[in-house]
Design an enzyme around this catalytic site. Structure first.
Site, mmCIF file in Angstrom:
data_model
loop_
_atom_site.group_PDB
_atom_site.id
_atom_site.type_symbol
_atom_site.label_atom_id
_atom_site.label_comp_id
_atom_site.label_asym_id
_atom_site.label_seq_id
_atom_site.Cartn_x
_atom_site.Cartn_y
_atom_site.Cartn_z
ATOM 1 N N LYS A 175 25.123 -27.840 32.145
ATOM 2 C CA LYS A 175 26.381 -27.752 32.887
ATOM 3 C C LYS A 175 27.389 -27.021 31.991
ATOM 4 O O LYS A 175 27.907 -27.568 31.028
ATOM 5 C CB LYS A 175 26.910 -29.141 33.250
ATOM 6 N N GLU A 250 30.015 -33.234 19.810
ATOM 7 C CA GLU A 250 30.696 -32.455 18.783
ATOM 8 C C GLU A 250 32.093 -32.195 19.332
ATOM 9 O O GLU A 250 32.252 -31.585 20.379
ATOM 10 C CB GLU A 250 29.915 -31.169 18.530
ATOM 11 N N CYS A 284 36.775 -25.204 17.470
ATOM 12 C CA CYS A 284 36.921 -26.535 16.880
ATOM 13 C C CYS A 284 36.983 -26.430 15.366
ATOM 14 O O CYS A 284 37.436 -27.336 14.698
ATOM 15 C CB CYS A 284 35.808 -27.454 17.329
ATOM 16 N N GLU A 385 44.787 -31.846 17.478
ATOM 17 C CA GLU A 385 44.183 -30.527 17.670
ATOM 18 C C GLU A 385 44.989 -29.750 18.718
ATOM 19 O O GLU A 385 45.204 -30.249 19.822
ATOM 20 C CB GLU A 385 42.735 -30.687 18.124
HETATM 21 C C1 UN1 Z 1 32.358 -21.174 14.664
HETATM 22 O O1 UN1 Z 1 33.306 -21.541 13.965
HETATM 23 O O2 UN1 Z 1 31.973 -20.004 14.650
HETATM 24 O O3 UN1 Z 1 33.411 -25.372 19.638
HETATM 25 C C2 UN1 Z 1 31.596 -22.124 15.496
HETATM 26 C C3 UN1 Z 1 33.547 -24.913 18.518
HETATM 27 C C4 UN1 Z 1 32.451 -25.179 17.517
HETATM 28 C C5 UN1 Z 1 31.745 -23.963 17.080
HETATM 29 C C6 UN1 Z 1 32.451 -23.216 16.020
HETATM 30 N N1 UN1 Z 1 31.511 -26.086 18.109
HETATM 31 O O4 UN1 Z 1 34.515 -24.251 18.243
#
Ligand code: UN1
Length: 483
Positions: A175, A250, A284, A385
């Site tokens: 999804k 994550e 992230c 964030e």
């Molecule tokens: C990156 O820094 O190239 O969602 C990868 C995100 C992370 C992946 C970052 N899971 O931004």
């Protein structure tokens, strides 16, 4: 004419059962609809889970090396189609074409890496206490897994969940985020063209509350891997694990760059601009706090402001553009609210802070690259964030204070230090609470052959990517064989 796309269930392209659709909008020009996608309901997700369950035995029986070969063929197809995948990615998500090309190339690397995993997928043989006994482990797939992916890396993150899930022998329901479904669909097409049997991978677009929730609730779904906000992720984790499923989430970051008094300041500025501004801060792993030694704070700030003033904001398809739009109006509102919060909290706005509405930014969700000074570590803009091109400068008197500010947040995804002192660097590696640690390099980026993930609220469940990625997607079976 705008194209209408469909779900992929049991090897067939189909509309949502209720016939509902929604528009995938270009954030650089909100008058452009990139595509029309199914707005699916729980019944569509259930059909996809049933198709995945029906395909389990055949996919498992194929064996890991053959499964790896399919991933390898998919890698060649993505490589062949890379330019159009990247262009579609920029249109629906907004990041620059250069970044979109880089991300597509990363997806190719991910498929190639996990294709190789098909010829490893190792267990262990261990001596037994008993004579004439062979004691060993084998890896078994979980069964059906649900993958819920974000819009900010619409090709790399689907790839880095799909590749280990499939090579391990699981069947999948994917999804994608509603804001960027086209790029994920291109990966599904590549895998189908590469010979993936019908039902091994199913693709359902639509609201998280309908499709995502069904995937996390359905007892046939043995594992769920999610990347996105910590609010949603912690709900998913609790919901899936409460019914005995396996979950990997994550979530966010509040990633610092510590700039010590012995740092190369030009490099520190480049590292902060890369981490905070590329992809419009929507990673992230993005840098959102520069924690700077007071001895160099003035000079660092001047250099950072000069760098930020030179950034070109615009449509990511324009080769001159360095910073594209935010992904949609909602994200633009959130970022502008945080900027207002920062002002009210007493941080000093040193650059940016406004929505951009003059050409070439008049039809999209654009905000100026923003720098705050005099940021206190306890402020909301230093704790939460933001997911936008906003960096706050926090001044500290020394290394110990820098570490305690860096660790003084709920998150622990990525962190960097800029220093030329190896002792400092190693002490930073020891003391920082982060799953990804950088010395003299940006907080962003992820190489496929090493684990990716964070500490504290940034991640739950085992790490993604690298050899450990298959741990989440497999169950170990221990075999006692007496002969
Ligand atoms: C990156 O820094 O190239 O969602 C990868 C995100 C992370 C992946 C970052 N899971 O931004």
């Amino acid at each position: 004419m705008t194209e209408t796309y469909q779900n992929f269930i049991g090897g067939k392209w189909t509309a949502a059962a209720a016939g509902e659709t929604y528009a995938d909008i270009n954030p650089a020009d909100t008058t452009e609809t990139v595509g029309v996608f199914p707005s699916s309901g729980p019944e569509d997700a259930r059909a996809a889970v049933a198709a995945a369950a029906a395909a389990r035995a055949e996919w498992k029986a194929l064996g890991a090396p053959r499964r790896g070969e399919i991933l390898s063929r998919a890698a060649r197809i993505i490589e062949r189609d890379a330019e159009s995948i990247a262009e579609g990615l920029t249109r629906e998500e907004g990041k620059t074409l250069t970044e979109a090309r880089g991300e597509t190339a990363r997806a190719v690397q991910i498929f190639d890496y996990f294709a190789g995993e098909g010829r490893r997928l190792t267990g262990e043989t261990t001596p037994s206490e008993f004579p004439r006994t062979m004691l060993y482990t084998v890896r078994e797939p979980l069964g059906v897994v649900g993958l819920i992916t974000p819009w900010n890396f619409p090709v790399a993150i689907p790839a880095w969940k799909l590749a280990p899930a499939l090579v391990s022998g699981n069947t999948v329901v994917l999804k994608p985020a509603s804001a960027a479904p086209l790029t994920a669909l291109r990966i599904v097409q590549a895998l189908a063209e590469a010979g993936l049997p019908g039902g091994a991978l199913n693709f359902v677009t639509g609201p998280g509350a309908a499709v995502g929730w069904e995937l996390t609730s359905n007892p046939e779904v043995a594992g769920v891997s999610f990347t996105g906000s910590d609010t949603v992720g912690s709900k998913i984790y609790a919901h899936v694990t409460a019914r005995g499923g396996k979950a990997q989430c994550e979530m966010g970051g509040k990633n610092p760059v510590i700039v010590m008094d012995d740092a190369d300041l030009d490099k520190a500025v480049a590292v902060c601009i890369n981490g905070a501004m590329w992809s419009t801060g929507q990673k992230c792993t993005a840098t959102s706090r520069a924690i700077v030694h007071e001895a160099v704070a003035g000079e660092f700030t001047q250099k950072l402001l000069a760098g930020v003033a030179g950034l070109r904001v615009g449509n990511g398809l324009d080769p001159e553009t360095q910073v594209g739009p935010l992904v949609d109006q909602g994200q633009l509102d959130t970022v502008l609210e945080y900027i207002e919060t920062g002002r009210q909290e007493g941080a000093r706005l040193l650059a940016g802070g406004n929505r951009l509405s003059e050409p070439p930014c008049d039809r999209g969700c654009f905000v100026e690259p923003t720098v705050f000074g005099d940021v206190d570590p306890g402020m909301r803009i230093a704790q939460e964030e933001i997911f936008g091109p906003v960096i706050g400068i926090i001044t500290v008197p020394g290394f110990d204070e820098a570490i305690s500010v860096a660790n003084g947040v709920r998150f622990g995804l990525s962190a960097a230090i800029m220093t030329s002192d190896i002792h400092r660097a190693m002490e930073f590696v020891d003391r920082i609470e982060a799953g990804l640690v950088h010395v003299n390099s940006p907080t962003v980026g992820a190489e496929v052959q090493v684990p990716f993930g964070g500490m504290k609220v940034s991640s739950t469940g085992s790490r993604e990517q690298g050899p450990v990625a298959v741990d989440f997607y497999t169950e170990l079976k221990t075999v006692y064989l007496e002969y």
